[in-house]
Scaffold this motif. Structure first.
Motif, PDB file in Angstrom:
ATOM      1  N   SER A 103       1.332  11.869   3.681  1.00 13.54           N
ATOM      2  CA  SER A 103       0.265  10.650   3.441  1.00 13.54           C
ATOM      3  C   SER A 103       0.777   9.735   2.165  1.00 13.54           C
ATOM      4  O   SER A 103       1.378  10.394   1.370  1.00 13.54           O
ATOM      5  CB  SER A 103      -1.141  11.514   3.265  1.00 13.54           C
ATOM      6  OG  SER A 103      -1.073  12.305   1.984  1.00 13.54           O
ATOM      7  N   ARG A 104       0.477   8.673   2.397  1.00 16.25           N
ATOM      8  CA  ARG A 104       0.329   7.713   1.490  1.00 16.25           C
ATOM      9  C   ARG A 104      -1.230   6.999   1.596  1.00 16.25           C
ATOM     10  O   ARG A 104      -1.934   7.094   2.432  1.00 16.25           O
ATOM     11  CB  ARG A 104       1.237   6.865   1.725  1.00 16.25           C
ATOM     12  CG  ARG A 104       1.057   5.819   3.121  1.00 16.25           C
ATOM     13  CD  ARG A 104       2.321   4.838   3.129  1.00 16.25           C
ATOM     14  NE  ARG A 104       1.814   3.855   4.099  1.00 16.25           N
ATOM     15  CZ  ARG A 104       1.227   2.777   4.020  1.00 16.25           C
ATOM     16  NH1 ARG A 104       0.675   2.375   2.850  1.00 16.25           N
ATOM     17  NH2 ARG A 104       0.935   1.954   5.241  1.00 16.25           N
ATOM     18  N   LEU A 105      -1.546   6.458   0.423  1.00  9.48           N
ATOM     19  CA  LEU A 105      -2.872   6.052   0.386  1.00  9.48           C
ATOM     20  C   LEU A 105      -2.746   4.385   1.057  1.00  9.48           C
ATOM     21  O   LEU A 105      -1.992   3.655   0.840  1.00  9.48           O
ATOM     22  CB  LEU A 105      -3.365   5.522  -1.080  1.00  9.48           C
ATOM     23  CG  LEU A 105      -4.642   5.204  -1.365  1.00  9.48           C
ATOM     24  CD1 LEU A 105      -5.539   6.471  -1.241  1.00  9.48           C
ATOM     25  CD2 LEU A 105      -4.878   4.750  -2.933  1.00  9.48           C
ATOM     26  N   HIS A 106      -3.681   4.429   2.143  1.00  9.72           N
ATOM     27  CA  HIS A 106      -3.776   3.118   2.824  1.00  9.72           C
ATOM     28  C   HIS A 106      -4.794   2.226   2.191  1.00  9.72           C
ATOM     29  O   HIS A 106      -5.931   2.926   2.040  1.00  9.72           O
ATOM     30  CB  HIS A 106      -4.191   3.419   4.433  1.00  9.72           C
ATOM     31  CG  HIS A 106      -3.019   4.233   5.156  1.00  9.72           C
ATOM     32  ND1 HIS A 106      -2.178   3.634   5.944  1.00  9.72           N
ATOM     33  CD2 HIS A 106      -3.173   5.558   5.259  1.00  9.72           C
ATOM     34  CE1 HIS A 106      -1.419   4.812   6.395  1.00  9.72           C
ATOM     35  NE2 HIS A 106      -2.032   5.681   6.065  1.00  9.72           N
ATOM     36  N   ARG A 107      -4.603   1.014   2.361  1.00  5.54           N
ATOM     37  CA  ARG A 107      -5.633   0.080   1.340  1.00  5.54           C
ATOM     38  C   ARG A 107      -6.240  -0.736   2.404  1.00  5.54           C
ATOM     39  O   ARG A 107      -5.912  -1.499   3.289  1.00  5.54           O
ATOM     40  CB  ARG A 107      -4.749  -0.949   0.389  1.00  5.54           C
ATOM     41  CG  ARG A 107      -4.143  -0.228  -0.583  1.00  5.54           C
ATOM     42  CD  ARG A 107      -3.282  -0.809  -1.818  1.00  5.54           C
ATOM     43  NE  ARG A 107      -2.467  -1.658  -0.949  1.00  5.54           N
ATOM     44  CZ  ARG A 107      -1.034  -1.475  -0.949  1.00  5.54           C
ATOM     45  NH1 ARG A 107      -0.671  -0.333  -1.334  1.00  5.54           N
ATOM     46  NH2 ARG A 107      -0.085  -2.267  -0.406  1.00  5.54           N
ATOM     47  N   VAL A 108      -7.693  -0.470   2.508  1.00  3.88           N
ATOM     48  CA  VAL A 108      -8.554  -1.303   3.402  1.00  3.88           C
ATOM     49  C   VAL A 108      -9.290  -2.107   2.731  1.00  3.88           C
ATOM     50  O   VAL A 108     -10.194  -1.987   1.767  1.00  3.88           O
ATOM     51  CB  VAL A 108      -9.514  -0.057   4.018  1.00  3.88           C
ATOM     52  CG1 VAL A 108     -10.363  -0.858   5.274  1.00  3.88           C
ATOM     53  CG2 VAL A 108      -8.558   0.962   4.883  1.00  3.88           C
TER      54      VAL A 108
ATOM     55  N   TYR B  56      -7.467   6.891   2.210  1.00  2.75           N
ATOM     56  CA  TYR B  56      -7.646   5.357   2.181  1.00  2.75           C
ATOM     57  C   TYR B  56      -8.423   4.988   0.949  1.00  2.75           C
ATOM     58  O   TYR B  56      -9.407   5.911   0.400  1.00  2.75           O
ATOM     59  CB  TYR B  56      -8.542   5.108   3.404  1.00  2.75           C
ATOM     60  CG  TYR B  56      -7.776   5.304   4.870  1.00  2.75           C
ATOM     61  CD1 TYR B  56      -7.182   4.301   5.417  1.00  2.75           C
ATOM     62  CD2 TYR B  56      -7.925   6.464   5.622  1.00  2.75           C
ATOM     63  CE1 TYR B  56      -6.461   4.316   6.642  1.00  2.75           C
ATOM     64  CE2 TYR B  56      -7.301   6.523   6.493  1.00  2.75           C
ATOM     65  CZ  TYR B  56      -6.613   5.718   7.120  1.00  2.75           C
ATOM     66  OH  TYR B  56      -5.969   5.798   8.273  1.00  2.75           O
ATOM     67  N   GLU B  57      -8.234   3.689   0.683  1.00  4.69           N
ATOM     68  CA  GLU B  57      -9.238   3.294  -0.464  1.00  4.69           C
ATOM     69  C   GLU B  57      -9.800   1.966   0.022  1.00  4.69           C
ATOM     70  O   GLU B  57      -9.040   1.090   0.915  1.00  4.69           O
ATOM     71  CB  GLU B  57      -8.290   2.715  -1.807  1.00  4.69           C
ATOM     72  CG  GLU B  57      -9.295   2.269  -2.695  1.00  4.69           C
ATOM     73  CD  GLU B  57      -8.182   1.806  -4.006  1.00  4.69           C
ATOM     74  OE1 GLU B  57      -8.522   1.098  -4.781  1.00  4.69           O
ATOM     75  OE2 GLU B  57      -7.111   2.212  -4.133  1.00  4.69           O
ATOM     76  N   VAL B  58     -11.014   1.725  -0.081  1.00  2.61           N
ATOM     77  CA  VAL B  58     -11.834   0.586   0.583  1.00  2.61           C
ATOM     78  C   VAL B  58     -12.328  -0.324  -0.630  1.00  2.61           C
ATOM     79  O   VAL B  58     -12.804  -0.071  -1.496  1.00  2.61           O
ATOM     80  CB  VAL B  58     -12.885   1.171   1.305  1.00  2.61           C
ATOM     81  CG1 VAL B  58     -13.661  -0.041   1.955  1.00  2.61           C
ATOM     82  CG2 VAL B  58     -12.376   2.057   2.507  1.00  2.61           C
TER      83      VAL B  58
ATOM     84  N   TRP C   7      -3.977  -7.681  -1.188  1.00  8.21           N
ATOM     85  CA  TRP C   7      -3.784  -6.091  -1.810  1.00  8.21           C
ATOM     86  C   TRP C   7      -3.793  -5.217  -0.307  1.00  8.21           C
ATOM     87  O   TRP C   7      -3.104  -3.997  -0.485  1.00  8.21           O
ATOM     88  CB  TRP C   7      -4.752  -5.810  -2.642  1.00  8.21           C
ATOM     89  CG  TRP C   7      -5.095  -4.158  -2.784  1.00  8.21           C
ATOM     90  CD1 TRP C   7      -4.582  -3.413  -3.662  1.00  8.21           C
ATOM     91  CD2 TRP C   7      -6.223  -3.231  -2.236  1.00  8.21           C
ATOM     92  NE1 TRP C   7      -5.179  -2.198  -3.837  1.00  8.21           N
ATOM     93  CE2 TRP C   7      -6.119  -2.242  -2.797  1.00  8.21           C
ATOM     94  CE3 TRP C   7      -7.171  -3.749  -0.887  1.00  8.21           C
ATOM     95  CZ2 TRP C   7      -6.870  -1.141  -2.418  1.00  8.21           C
ATOM     96  CZ3 TRP C   7      -7.874  -2.627  -0.738  1.00  8.21           C
ATOM     97  CH2 TRP C   7      -7.658  -1.299  -1.241  1.00  8.21           C
ATOM     98  N   ALA C   8      -4.421  -5.537   0.702  1.00  5.07           N
ATOM     99  CA  ALA C   8      -4.736  -4.473   1.475  1.00  5.07           C
ATOM    100  C   ALA C   8      -3.565  -4.297   2.684  1.00  5.07           C
ATOM    101  O   ALA C   8      -2.933  -5.160   2.999  1.00  5.07           O
ATOM    102  CB  ALA C   8      -6.055  -4.899   2.481  1.00  5.07           C
ATOM    103  N   ASP C   9      -3.818  -3.221   3.387  1.00  5.86           N
ATOM    104  CA  ASP C   9      -2.884  -2.905   4.517  1.00  5.86           C
ATOM    105  C   ASP C   9      -3.558  -3.005   5.691  1.00  5.86           C
ATOM    106  O   ASP C   9      -2.743  -3.563   6.783  1.00  5.86           O
ATOM    107  CB  ASP C   9      -2.416  -1.225   4.364  1.00  5.86           C
ATOM    108  CG  ASP C   9      -1.573  -0.884   3.296  1.00  5.86           C
ATOM    109  OD1 ASP C   9      -0.626  -1.759   2.772  1.00  5.86           O
ATOM    110  OD2 ASP C   9      -1.988   0.138   2.619  1.00  5.86           O
TER     111      ASP C   9
END
Length: 318
Positions: free
Chosen positions: A4-9, A37-39, A68-70
């Motif tokens: 896992s890696r942190l997905h940026r939403v 995820y970070e929202v 910033w977001a993916d």
């Protein structure tokens, strides 16, 4: 689950944004230990945003969140057929996509994606009430009015608000696998996979009594994927003729009954590959595909990979 890696939403709230459309991705992808995820909820600028349906928003971030977001979600908003979003918003969406971010629209958010030109020549959908307006306003977009969502790789669109849940669960399946998506669906008390198109929601002058019966038949089949399932067996369960069942099934789901069964079997196999140590041969028998060779054939045809390689993506880094 894959390493896992942190997905940026980023959830982009435009003027007139629909509250349910805004809340769906914020809720599905909210940060928790099981969800990497970070929202960030953002607007054209930080501060107040006029909403739809009597609500307003106060967002902490501006368009810098798109850099910033993916993944960038564009929730639906009121009167999408009147004016395009402000030019800075359109430019920020284009820049985010050029940088490699996925853009995902819920309902009428598709109009904002279409305004970027990125949907030209691609399939897309939106709420059934606005499909004709989307096609008229953006004639290069291939508008599909009979699906719940469309995945064009880095560009995704969905129909009405509820199909935004389907789209989010689909993204979870892509990112984290079937098991994680099903876990999120249970948390949301939502169907992990809804087949069917939005044509079933267009107002009809005559009620459709078969829709509920066909839905019950699909649920019945999902509990019996390891058993022998044929068109005749499914039609008998639905209490209609095989010809009627096949025709109406295609109208409702966009695929034949046996295509649907095959996809359900492959999805069940994916979940077993993710969460169990059963062999490929055992899983093939569990899901009704008989042999490992048969499972490999359909896995490659539908997913473009092998069961072994698929399982390996969920063990790397463990």
């Amino acid at each position: 689950m894959p390493a896992s890696r942190l997905h940026r939403v980023a959830v982009l709230v435009l003027d007139g944004a629909k509250p349910l459309d805004v809340g769906i991705p914020a809720q599905v992808f909210t940060t928790r230990t099981s969800m990497p995820y970070e929202v960030r909820v953002c607007g054209a600028a930080p501060g107040p945003v006029t909403g739809g349906d009597g609500l307003a928003y106060h967002v902490a971030h501006g368009l810098d969140a798109l850099a910033w977001a993916d993944i960038v979600f564009v929730p639906g908003y009121r009167f999408p057929d009147r004016d395009d979003p402000p030019r800075p918003v359109v430019d920020a969406l284009i820049a985010a996509h050029d940088r490699g971010a996925r853009l995902a629209a819920i309902s009428t958010g598709a109009f904002a994606l279409a305004a970027t030109g990125l949907l030209d020549g691609r399939r897309a959908t939106t709420h059934w009430h606005y499909t004709r307006e989307l096609a008229a306003r953006h004639p290069l977009v291939r508008v599909d009015e009979n699906v719940l969502f469309v995945d064009e790789g880095s560009l995704l669109t969905s129909a009405g608000a509820a199909s935004g849940i389907d789209l989010c669960l689909h993204i979870l399946r892509r990112d984290l696998g079937v098991a994680a998506s099903n876990h999120a669906a249970r948390r949301l008390v939502a169907a992990p996979y809804r087949s069917g198109g939005q044509a079933q929601y267009v107002p009809r002058s005559v009620p459709d009594p078969l829709g509920e019966r066909f839905g019950a038949t699909r649920e019945w089949a999902l509990r019996r994927l390891g058993e022998h399932l044929t068109l005749d067996i499914l039609a008998r369960q639905a209490e209609v003729s095989p010809r009627t069942f096949s025709r109406r099934f295609v109208e409702e789901t966009g695929c034949t009954p046996m295509q649907w069964v095959m996809r359900a079997r492959v999805d069940r196999a994916r979940e077993l590959l993710e969460r169990s140590q059963r062999s490929v041969e055992q899983i093939a028998a569990d899901v009704g595909l008989g042999t490992g060779a048969n499972l490999r054939l359909h896995f490659q045809r539908i997913l473009g990979t092998t069961p072994t390689e698929y399982r390996r993506t969920f063990t790397r880094g463990e």
